[in-house]
Design a protein around this motif. Sequence first.
Motif, PDB file in Angstrom:
ATOM      1  N   ILE A   1     -16.524  55.132  59.294  1.00  0.00           N
ATOM      2  CA  ILE A   1     -15.212  54.942  58.977  1.00  0.00           C
ATOM      3  C   ILE A   1     -14.818  54.797  57.447  1.00  0.00           C
ATOM      4  O   ILE A   1     -15.657  53.880  57.034  1.00  0.00           O
ATOM      5  CB  ILE A   1     -14.321  54.435  60.268  1.00  0.00           C
ATOM      6  N   ASP A   2     -13.636  55.211  57.289  1.00  0.00           N
ATOM      7  CA  ASP A   2     -13.089  54.585  55.735  1.00  0.00           C
ATOM      8  C   ASP A   2     -12.335  53.392  55.925  1.00  0.00           C
ATOM      9  O   ASP A   2     -12.583  52.568  54.784  1.00  0.00           O
ATOM     10  CB  ASP A   2     -12.421  55.602  55.272  1.00  0.00           C
ATOM     11  N   ALA A   3     -11.687  53.064  57.036  1.00  0.00           N
ATOM     12  CA  ALA A   3     -10.841  52.095  57.240  1.00  0.00           C
ATOM     13  C   ALA A   3     -10.663  51.698  58.828  1.00  0.00           C
ATOM     14  O   ALA A   3     -10.882  52.578  59.435  1.00  0.00           O
ATOM     15  CB  ALA A   3      -9.560  52.253  56.654  1.00  0.00           C
ATOM     16  N   LEU A   4     -10.335  50.296  58.909  1.00  0.00           N
ATOM     17  CA  LEU A   4      -9.706  49.765  60.049  1.00  0.00           C
ATOM     18  C   LEU A   4      -8.345  49.512  60.372  1.00  0.00           C
ATOM     19  O   LEU A   4      -7.968  48.957  59.107  1.00  0.00           O
ATOM     20  CB  LEU A   4     -10.699  48.592  60.613  1.00  0.00           C
ATOM     21  N   VAL A   5      -7.830  49.505  61.433  1.00  0.00           N
ATOM     22  CA  VAL A   5      -6.342  48.987  61.432  1.00  0.00           C
ATOM     23  C   VAL A   5      -6.481  47.983  62.690  1.00  0.00           C
ATOM     24  O   VAL A   5      -6.610  48.760  64.035  1.00  0.00           O
ATOM     25  CB  VAL A   5      -5.221  49.994  61.487  1.00  0.00           C
ATOM     26  N   SER A   6      -6.108  46.840  62.630  1.00  0.00           N
ATOM     27  CA  SER A   6      -6.057  46.176  63.832  1.00  0.00           C
ATOM     28  C   SER A   6      -4.727  45.354  63.753  1.00  0.00           C
ATOM     29  O   SER A   6      -4.115  45.375  62.847  1.00  0.00           O
ATOM     30  CB  SER A   6      -7.240  44.873  63.651  1.00  0.00           C
ATOM     31  N   PRO A   7      -4.404  44.550  64.515  1.00  0.00           N
ATOM     32  CA  PRO A   7      -3.103  43.776  64.531  1.00  0.00           C
ATOM     33  C   PRO A   7      -3.097  42.773  63.262  1.00  0.00           C
ATOM     34  O   PRO A   7      -1.901  42.524  62.856  1.00  0.00           O
ATOM     35  CB  PRO A   7      -3.052  43.016  65.805  1.00  0.00           C
ATOM     36  N   ALA A   8      -4.286  42.398  62.695  1.00  0.00           N
ATOM     37  CA  ALA A   8      -4.175  41.642  61.550  1.00  0.00           C
ATOM     38  C   ALA A   8      -4.047  42.504  60.246  1.00  0.00           C
ATOM     39  O   ALA A   8      -3.480  41.795  59.193  1.00  0.00           O
ATOM     40  CB  ALA A   8      -5.431  40.912  61.255  1.00  0.00           C
ATOM     41  N   GLY A   9      -4.085  43.542  60.288  1.00  0.00           N
ATOM     42  CA  GLY A   9      -3.497  44.310  59.251  1.00  0.00           C
ATOM     43  C   GLY A   9      -4.674  45.719  58.859  1.00  0.00           C
ATOM     44  O   GLY A   9      -5.350  45.927  59.787  1.00  0.00           O
ATOM     45  N   VAL A  10      -4.598  46.223  57.627  1.00  0.00           N
ATOM     46  CA  VAL A  10      -5.397  47.253  57.424  1.00  0.00           C
ATOM     47  C   VAL A  10      -6.827  46.761  56.416  1.00  0.00           C
ATOM     48  O   VAL A  10      -6.437  45.874  55.887  1.00  0.00           O
ATOM     49  CB  VAL A  10      -4.700  48.182  56.424  1.00  0.00           C
ATOM     50  N   ILE A  11      -7.894  47.251  57.084  1.00  0.00           N
ATOM     51  CA  ILE A  11      -9.102  46.861  56.446  1.00  0.00           C
ATOM     52  C   ILE A  11      -9.791  48.208  55.809  1.00  0.00           C
ATOM     53  O   ILE A  11     -10.569  49.192  56.547  1.00  0.00           O
ATOM     54  CB  ILE A  11     -10.041  46.251  57.473  1.00  0.00           C
ATOM     55  N   PRO A  12      -9.451  48.423  54.543  1.00  0.00           N
ATOM     56  CA  PRO A  12      -9.996  49.409  53.692  1.00  0.00           C
ATOM     57  C   PRO A  12     -11.601  49.125  53.549  1.00  0.00           C
ATOM     58  O   PRO A  12     -11.968  48.159  53.283  1.00  0.00           O
ATOM     59  CB  PRO A  12      -9.385  49.674  52.360  1.00  0.00           C
ATOM     60  N   ILE A  13     -12.377  50.140  53.700  1.00  0.00           N
ATOM     61  CA  ILE A  13     -13.796  50.105  53.570  1.00  0.00           C
ATOM     62  C   ILE A  13     -14.624  50.617  52.493  1.00  0.00           C
ATOM     63  O   ILE A  13     -15.109  49.926  51.609  1.00  0.00           O
ATOM     64  CB  ILE A  13     -14.605  50.326  54.807  1.00  0.00           C
ATOM     65  N   THR A  14     -14.190  51.895  52.343  1.00  0.00           N
ATOM     66  CA  THR A  14     -14.914  52.899  51.507  1.00  0.00           C
ATOM     67  C   THR A  14     -13.860  52.839  50.003  1.00  0.00           C
ATOM     68  O   THR A  14     -12.729  52.509  50.194  1.00  0.00           O
ATOM     69  CB  THR A  14     -15.021  54.274  51.919  1.00  0.00           C
TER      70      THR A  14
END
Length: 268
Positions: free
Chosen positions: A246-259
């Motif tokens: 995946i390119d990014a994660l969204v959790s309750p803590a916010g957006v986690i961009p990866i790529t």
Amino acid sequence: MATKVWMPLCKQHPHNPPLSLSFILSPFQHMTMASSNTQDGHLDAIFNQKRALRTQVRKTLKAIHPSHRSQQDDAIQNIISESPWFKSSLRLCAYISCSALREVDTSKLLSQILQDPVSGGKKLYVPWVEDKNSHMRMLRISRIDDLIANSMDILEPAPIDAYGNAREDVMQANEPVDLFLLPGLAFDKSGRRLGRGGGYYDTFLKNYKDLANTRNWIQPLLVALSYSEQILDEGVIPMTSSDVPIDALVSPAGVIPITTAAINRMGP
């Protein structure tokens, strides 16, 4: 994985010892067999690790209190709906959440895409499972009422709409998808995703990415929705060549961009 069956090369007499494969096979064939067996053993080990990890994560999800899960659902959907990268996406593929599978809820996001006048220009494609062989299509819907429960009580679009017309398939669309909102059982911050074992999303994503390359389209942003409890330490989730990161994660803590693509479109 199918078991390999070696057919006898000649009829064996019941009192004769079995023919040795080392006598029949060439050195090259020996090397090929050894390499194949090593690869098969490696894949078997990975599949067993994934199976055990799925069991563990399902127990974790089951233990989340419903009120806490609901709070996380609201937080994740609010983060996405207010994000510039979501607002600017005109063509989206998104999963229809299933509470029985304890997936992050997407109902508010889908309603926003389909009903909000500001989102009037958006196109939404959702999954329709074609068969049990990891084949899935993404079909366009224009309202929530387009969804019906399948044999597993999971909502999906009927391939034919109420007017008898075939729904638009995203693989036949003339314009690229901007954003995929993806489910999963577990994720890590390096982009690894653990699905439920059917291979539907990995198969579809690979085919769509190949299509985008063929048409010289910008690749879609692959964003997974995750409860906090589903984010695991890096390296815990095993990967094979068929797994699409995946390119990014969204959790309750916010957006986690990866790529790099996610960082460029979502910001740091």
